[in-house]
Design a protein around this motif. Structure first.
Motif, PDB file in Angstrom:
ATOM      1  N   LEU A   1     -17.252  33.314 -41.615  1.00 30.32           N
ATOM      2  CA  LEU A   1     -18.396  32.491 -41.193  1.00 30.32           C
ATOM      3  C   LEU A   1     -17.924  31.139 -40.660  1.00 30.32           C
ATOM      4  CD1 LEU A   1     -20.927  33.218 -44.097  1.00 30.32           C
ATOM      5  CD2 LEU A   1     -21.079  34.017 -41.733  1.00 30.32           C
ATOM      6  N   SER A   2     -16.919  30.557 -41.320  1.00 32.50           N
ATOM      7  CA  SER A   2     -16.384  29.268 -40.873  1.00 32.50           C
ATOM      8  C   SER A   2     -15.663  29.403 -39.538  1.00 32.50           C
ATOM      9  CB  SER A   2     -15.417  28.708 -41.922  1.00 32.50           C
ATOM     10  OG  SER A   2     -16.071  28.489 -43.149  1.00 32.50           O
ATOM     11  N   VAL A   3     -14.915  30.491 -39.367  1.00 38.99           N
ATOM     12  CA  VAL A   3     -14.172  30.719 -38.126  1.00 38.99           C
ATOM     13  C   VAL A   3     -15.130  30.916 -36.951  1.00 38.99           C
ATOM     14  CG1 VAL A   3     -12.663  32.373 -36.922  1.00 38.99           C
ATOM     15  CG2 VAL A   3     -12.076  31.607 -39.225  1.00 38.99           C
ATOM     16  N   LEU A   4     -16.236  31.616 -37.201  1.00 40.40           N
ATOM     17  CA  LEU A   4     -17.218  31.872 -36.130  1.00 40.40           C
ATOM     18  C   LEU A   4     -17.872  30.591 -35.624  1.00 40.40           C
ATOM     19  CD1 LEU A   4     -18.950  35.138 -37.448  1.00 40.40           C
ATOM     20  CD2 LEU A   4     -17.335  34.927 -35.531  1.00 40.40           C
ATOM     21  N   LYS A   5     -17.866  29.545 -36.456  1.00 40.32           N
ATOM     22  CA  LYS A   5     -18.447  28.261 -36.048  1.00 40.32           C
ATOM     23  C   LYS A   5     -17.526  27.473 -35.116  1.00 40.32           C
ATOM     24  CE  LYS A   5     -21.162  27.727 -40.296  1.00 40.32           C
ATOM     25  NZ  LYS A   5     -21.324  26.957 -41.552  1.00 40.32           N
TER      26      LYS A   5
ATOM     27  N   VAL B   1     -15.104  37.645 -51.173  1.00 42.66           N
ATOM     28  CA  VAL B   1     -16.091  36.558 -51.006  1.00 42.66           C
ATOM     29  C   VAL B   1     -15.467  35.405 -50.217  1.00 42.66           C
ATOM     30  CG1 VAL B   1     -17.410  34.777 -52.225  1.00 42.66           C
ATOM     31  CG2 VAL B   1     -17.443  37.131 -53.065  1.00 42.66           C
ATOM     32  N   SER B   2     -14.230  35.050 -50.557  1.00 38.97           N
ATOM     33  CA  SER B   2     -13.542  33.965 -49.842  1.00 38.97           C
ATOM     34  C   SER B   2     -13.416  34.291 -48.358  1.00 38.97           C
ATOM     35  CB  SER B   2     -12.149  33.730 -50.441  1.00 38.97           C
ATOM     36  OG  SER B   2     -12.246  33.249 -51.758  1.00 38.97           O
ATOM     37  N   TYR B   3     -13.065  35.536 -48.051  1.00 40.67           N
ATOM     38  CA  TYR B   3     -12.892  35.909 -46.646  1.00 40.67           C
ATOM     39  C   TYR B   3     -14.210  36.055 -45.900  1.00 40.67           C
ATOM     40  CZ  TYR B   3      -7.885  36.058 -46.503  1.00 40.67           C
ATOM     41  OH  TYR B   3      -6.562  35.673 -46.493  1.00 40.67           O
ATOM     42  N   CYS B   4     -15.290  36.349 -46.605  1.00 39.74           N
ATOM     43  CA  CYS B   4     -16.621  36.331 -45.962  1.00 39.74           C
ATOM     44  C   CYS B   4     -16.948  34.911 -45.505  1.00 39.74           C
ATOM     45  CB  CYS B   4     -17.682  36.837 -46.939  1.00 39.74           C
ATOM     46  SG  CYS B   4     -17.665  38.618 -47.176  1.00 39.74           S
TER      47      CYS B   4
ATOM     48  N   GLY C   1      -8.923  28.215 -31.074  1.00 39.21           N
ATOM     49  CA  GLY C   1      -9.106  27.624 -32.405  1.00 39.21           C
ATOM     50  C   GLY C   1      -9.441  28.680 -33.444  1.00 39.21           C
ATOM     51  N   ARG C   2     -10.286  29.655 -33.046  1.00 37.50           N
ATOM     52  CA  ARG C   2     -10.641  30.739 -33.959  1.00 37.50           C
ATOM     53  C   ARG C   2      -9.412  31.578 -34.302  1.00 37.50           C
ATOM     54  NH1 ARG C   2     -15.773  31.010 -31.158  1.00 37.50           N
ATOM     55  NH2 ARG C   2     -15.029  32.577 -29.708  1.00 37.50           N
ATOM     56  N   PHE C   3      -8.613  31.871 -33.272  1.00 38.41           N
ATOM     57  CA  PHE C   3      -7.406  32.681 -33.491  1.00 38.41           C
ATOM     58  C   PHE C   3      -6.415  31.947 -34.392  1.00 38.41           C
ATOM     59  CE2 PHE C   3      -3.025  33.719 -32.271  1.00 38.41           C
ATOM     60  CZ  PHE C   3      -3.015  35.084 -32.544  1.00 38.41           C
ATOM     61  N   ARG C   4      -6.233  30.635 -34.130  1.00 41.59           N
ATOM     62  CA  ARG C   4      -5.287  29.849 -34.917  1.00 41.59           C
ATOM     63  C   ARG C   4      -5.736  29.750 -36.379  1.00 41.59           C
ATOM     64  NH1 ARG C   4      -5.013  25.845 -31.724  1.00 41.59           N
ATOM     65  NH2 ARG C   4      -6.392  24.396 -32.815  1.00 41.59           N
TER      66      ARG C   4
ATOM     67  N   ASP D   1      -8.027  29.000 -51.567  1.00 43.28           N
ATOM     68  CA  ASP D   1      -7.325  27.893 -50.905  1.00 43.28           C
ATOM     69  C   ASP D   1      -7.464  27.980 -49.387  1.00 43.28           C
ATOM     70  OD1 ASP D   1      -5.183  25.746 -50.607  1.00 43.28           O
ATOM     71  OD2 ASP D   1      -4.193  27.450 -49.656  1.00 43.28           O
ATOM     72  N   ARG D   2      -7.336  29.192 -48.828  1.00 40.18           N
ATOM     73  CA  ARG D   2      -7.482  29.383 -47.375  1.00 40.18           C
ATOM     74  C   ARG D   2      -8.913  29.061 -46.932  1.00 40.18           C
ATOM     75  NH1 ARG D   2      -4.495  28.035 -44.595  1.00 40.18           N
ATOM     76  NH2 ARG D   2      -4.058  26.810 -46.445  1.00 40.18           N
ATOM     77  N   TYR D   3      -9.901  29.425 -47.772  1.00 40.10           N
ATOM     78  CA  TYR D   3     -11.303  29.112 -47.454  1.00 40.10           C
ATOM     79  C   TYR D   3     -11.508  27.600 -47.386  1.00 40.10           C
ATOM     80  CZ  TYR D   3     -16.045  27.765 -48.715  1.00 40.10           C
ATOM     81  OH  TYR D   3     -17.253  27.119 -48.771  1.00 40.10           O
ATOM     82  N   LYS D   4     -10.963  26.878 -48.364  1.00 38.83           N
ATOM     83  CA  LYS D   4     -11.110  25.420 -48.379  1.00 38.83           C
ATOM     84  C   LYS D   4     -10.422  24.784 -47.171  1.00 38.83           C
ATOM     85  CE  LYS D   4     -13.496  24.409 -52.074  1.00 38.83           C
ATOM     86  NZ  LYS D   4     -14.780  23.660 -51.957  1.00 38.83           N
TER      87      LYS D   4
END
Length: 306
Positions: A223-227, A216-219, A233-236, A121-124
């Motif tokens: 990757l999404s956060v790094l974008k 896997v979800s956190y990987c 925004g990354r921290f939030r 859910d967090r990944y989505k």
């Protein structure tokens, strides 16, 4: 062993955590406070999520079910343990023992699987926030929860059936404060290799699947956060995951320590403290972990006060 040689036990007796009268008073006081906080915090979280429209999101839908699981398996253990601390007769009917274990195992397994679903859910939410409510619709969330409870119940039924089909032809004193597999296997005069194998395979599969799902979800989350271009925004984005990561680390770490050892290496006196931690302390910690650093929950509480 031939079933004809099995004695017809009708009840078990708990030896409890301690026989020291002074320790009992201290333990009762601490445990009662922990259980009451657990009860109020989890019930409060469920009611708050149901009442506040702003918390009507997939994340809080799953969080309400996490609180429900915590409430169910801790209540299956806590009240009986508190009564037995000062009771002269610490007996439990064999059917009651089976039922206690079934409820406990169902909701512990369900929580284990639910933590993996919450990582997904967090990944989505982080990878595609604009389509989050579409991808995680009410139907999808309900189907995921149905799968979680179905698998949890199926696993619990398998372990309960296998455990209570064993022969108990010796002592009926359980060196524990609730009906759990390891102390029951030690009481049995049957060959328990099948039971141990089932624990390692089925529960091992659940543990491996959920831990793999979380990793896997956190990987993908990383990757999404790094974008995200801005540091803020990354921290939030990642700060929304810290509560979940904390809950996963505490829960999975305790489960792996408790159940993934051969029965010969169990020290039940030591494991009673560990069991007390994951049956009562973890259910108390989860709603606190998710509420203390959560602006939405704090905001909903403020609105409720006003």
């Amino acid at each position: 062993m031939d079933k004809g040689n099995c004695s017809s036990l009708t009840e078990f007796f708990f030896l409890g955590i301690t026989n020291n009268p002074e320790m009992k008073v201290t333990l009762f006081t601490i445990t009662l406070v922990i259980y009451l906080i657990n009860l109020l915090a989890n019930l409060g979280m469920i009611i708050l999520i149901r009442m506040d429209f702003q918390l009507n999101t997939p994340m809080y839908f799953f969080l309400s079910h996490l609180s429900f699981c915590d409430l169910c398996y801790s209540t299956a253990i806590g009240p009986k343990m508190l009564v037995d601390l000062f009771a002269k007769n610490k007996s439990i009917p064999i059917i009651g023992c089976a039922l206690q274990f079934l409820i406990f195992c169902t909701f512990v397994d369900s929580e284990c699987l639910l933590l993996a679903v919450m990582a997904f859910d967090r990944y989505k939410a982080i990878s595609n926030p604009l389509l989050y409510t579409v991808n995680m619709s009410n139907r999808v969330c309900s189907l995921l929860m149905a799968g979680v409870y179905l698998l949890g119940t199926a696993d619990a039924l398998i372990h309960t059936t296998l455990t209570f089909s064993l022969c108990f032809c010796g002592s009926n004193e359980i060196n524990h404060f609730f009906c759990d597999v390891p102390p029951l296997l030690l009481l049995s005069c049957s060959d328990t290799q099948v039971n141990e194998l089932v624990i390692f395979t089925i529960f091992g599969f659940i543990e491996l699947s959920t831990i793999t799902g979380v990793l896997v979800s956190y990987c993908y989350i990383i990757l999404s956060v790094l974008k995200i271009r801005s540091a803020e925004g990354r921290f939030r984005a990642f700060s929304t995951c810290t509560s979940h990561l904390t809950a996963v680390a505490i829960f999975q770490g305790t489960m792996l320590f408790m159940y993934f050892r051969p029965s010969s290496s169990y020290s039940l006196d030591q494991d009673k403290i560990t069991s007390l931690f994951y049956t009562l302390v973890i259910p108390m910690l989860n709603p606190l972990i998710y509420s203390l650093r959560n602006k939405d929950v704090k905001g909903a509480l403020e609105k409720l006060k006003n």
